[in-house]
Enzyme design. Structure first.
Site, PDB file in Angstrom:
ATOM      1  N   GLY A  84       1.344  33.948  38.278  1.00 25.19           N
ATOM      2  CA  GLY A  84       0.481  32.882  37.786  1.00 25.19           C
ATOM      3  C   GLY A  84       1.017  31.537  38.235  1.00 25.19           C
ATOM      4  O   GLY A  84       1.604  31.415  39.315  1.00 25.19           O
ATOM      5  N   CYS A  85       0.823  30.512  37.429  1.00 24.18           N
ATOM      6  CA  CYS A  85       1.319  29.175  37.771  1.00 24.18           C
ATOM      7  C   CYS A  85       2.812  29.225  38.071  1.00 24.18           C
ATOM      8  O   CYS A  85       3.600  29.733  37.279  1.00 24.18           O
ATOM      9  CB  CYS A  85       1.045  28.208  36.623  1.00 24.18           C
ATOM     10  SG  CYS A  85       1.708  26.552  36.908  1.00 24.18           S
ATOM     11  N   PHE A  86       3.198  28.679  39.218  1.00 24.38           N
ATOM     12  CA  PHE A  86       4.594  28.842  39.645  1.00 24.38           C
ATOM     13  C   PHE A  86       5.582  27.933  38.934  1.00 24.38           C
ATOM     14  O   PHE A  86       6.792  28.118  39.049  1.00 24.38           O
ATOM     15  CB  PHE A  86       4.754  28.726  41.163  1.00 24.38           C
ATOM     16  CG  PHE A  86       4.084  27.568  41.868  1.00 24.38           C
ATOM     17  CD1 PHE A  86       3.778  26.371  41.232  1.00 24.38           C
ATOM     18  CD2 PHE A  86       3.768  27.683  43.221  1.00 24.38           C
ATOM     19  CE1 PHE A  86       3.177  25.317  41.901  1.00 24.38           C
ATOM     20  CE2 PHE A  86       3.168  26.623  43.916  1.00 24.38           C
ATOM     21  CZ  PHE A  86       2.870  25.447  43.248  1.00 24.38           C
ATOM     22  N   TRP A  87       5.113  26.971  38.166  1.00 25.14           N
ATOM     23  CA  TRP A  87       6.046  26.072  37.475  1.00 25.14           C
ATOM     24  C   TRP A  87       6.939  26.830  36.496  1.00 25.14           C
ATOM     25  O   TRP A  87       8.164  26.728  36.545  1.00 25.14           O
ATOM     26  CB  TRP A  87       5.280  24.986  36.730  1.00 25.14           C
ATOM     27  CG  TRP A  87       4.540  24.018  37.590  1.00 25.14           C
ATOM     28  CD1 TRP A  87       4.691  23.805  38.931  1.00 25.14           C
ATOM     29  CD2 TRP A  87       3.511  23.120  37.159  1.00 25.14           C
ATOM     30  NE1 TRP A  87       3.827  22.834  39.356  1.00 25.14           N
ATOM     31  CE2 TRP A  87       3.091  22.394  38.297  1.00 25.14           C
ATOM     32  CE3 TRP A  87       2.916  22.858  35.932  1.00 25.14           C
ATOM     33  CZ2 TRP A  87       2.095  21.418  38.230  1.00 25.14           C
ATOM     34  CZ3 TRP A  87       1.921  21.884  35.857  1.00 25.14           C
ATOM     35  CH2 TRP A  87       1.516  21.175  37.000  1.00 25.14           C
TER      36      TRP A  87
END
Length: 209
Positions: free
Chosen positions: A50-53
């Site tokens: 998902g979101c890589f952060w």
């Protein structure tokens, strides 16, 4: 209207550009060179969660991880921008590049974190983040890594089935090109501690060996 949950094909993907993304090479947290190759005794692997952060923060905190960076992989567009990836027309997913010392942190332990800390059954989404860029993925750099990843998928699928969860949709295959994301995204949650983190999970633990 483009459906961002349908994978674009190579013929219809954005072309991109020959010039690579210029990124700040020094890791904001541990001072490593995020552009360096894995050295002798080290390994690298790409994880899409998902979101890589939030995914990057998960891995840089682990003992045995040498360096992390975020970028785009699994698609067709050369040297894409974040805006292009968000369009759904590159085929890339957001990934974390993890360089690690397998003598300190075996791949099997990294994979336990991978499976437990996101929901690998959601197809082209992760939670409220919708689109092919958020699909679950493991991109490997050796036959041994691929075998270990596939075995871990089977083990976690059995654990999910025991809890009546859905089938894993994670894409597992040898790595293709990896393109660095913009410096703004690198170690984002260290620079922005109150920033968005979409990491979740199924609540199902990886089964003991």
């Amino acid at each position: 209207m483009l459906n961002k949950q349908i994978m674009v094909d190579a013929d219809n993907a954005l072309a991109g550009r020959q010039e690579a993304m210029a990124v700040e090479p020094i890791h904001f947290v541990n001072g490593s060179d995020i552009t360096a190759s894995a050295t002798q005794g080290q390994q690298e692997i790409l994880f899409g969660m998902g979101c890589f952060w939030g995914a990057e923060r998960l891995f840089w905190q682990l003992d045995g991880v040498v360096s992390t960076s975020v970028g785009y992989s699994g698609g067709f567009t050369l040297n894409p921008t974040y805006q292009e990836v968000c369009s759904g027309q590159t085929g890339h997913t957001e990934v974390v590049r993890v360089i690690f010392d397998p003598q300190v942190l075996p791949l099997e332990q990294l994979l336990e974190k991978f499976w437990e800390r996101h929901d690998p059954t959601q197809g082209m989404r992760q939670g409220n983040d919708l689109g092919t860029q958020y699909r679950s993925a493991i991109y490997t750099f050796s036959d041994q890594q691929l075998d270990i990843a596939l075995a871990s998928q089977q083990a976690y699928q059995a654990a999910l089935a025991n809890q009546q969860h859905n089938t894993i949709t994670t894409e597992i295959r040898p790595a293709g090109p990896y393109f660095y994301a913009e410096t703004y995204h690198q170690q984002y949650l260290a620079k922005n501690p109150e920033g968005y983190c979409g990491l979740g999970g199924t609540g199902v633990c990886f089964p003991p060996a």
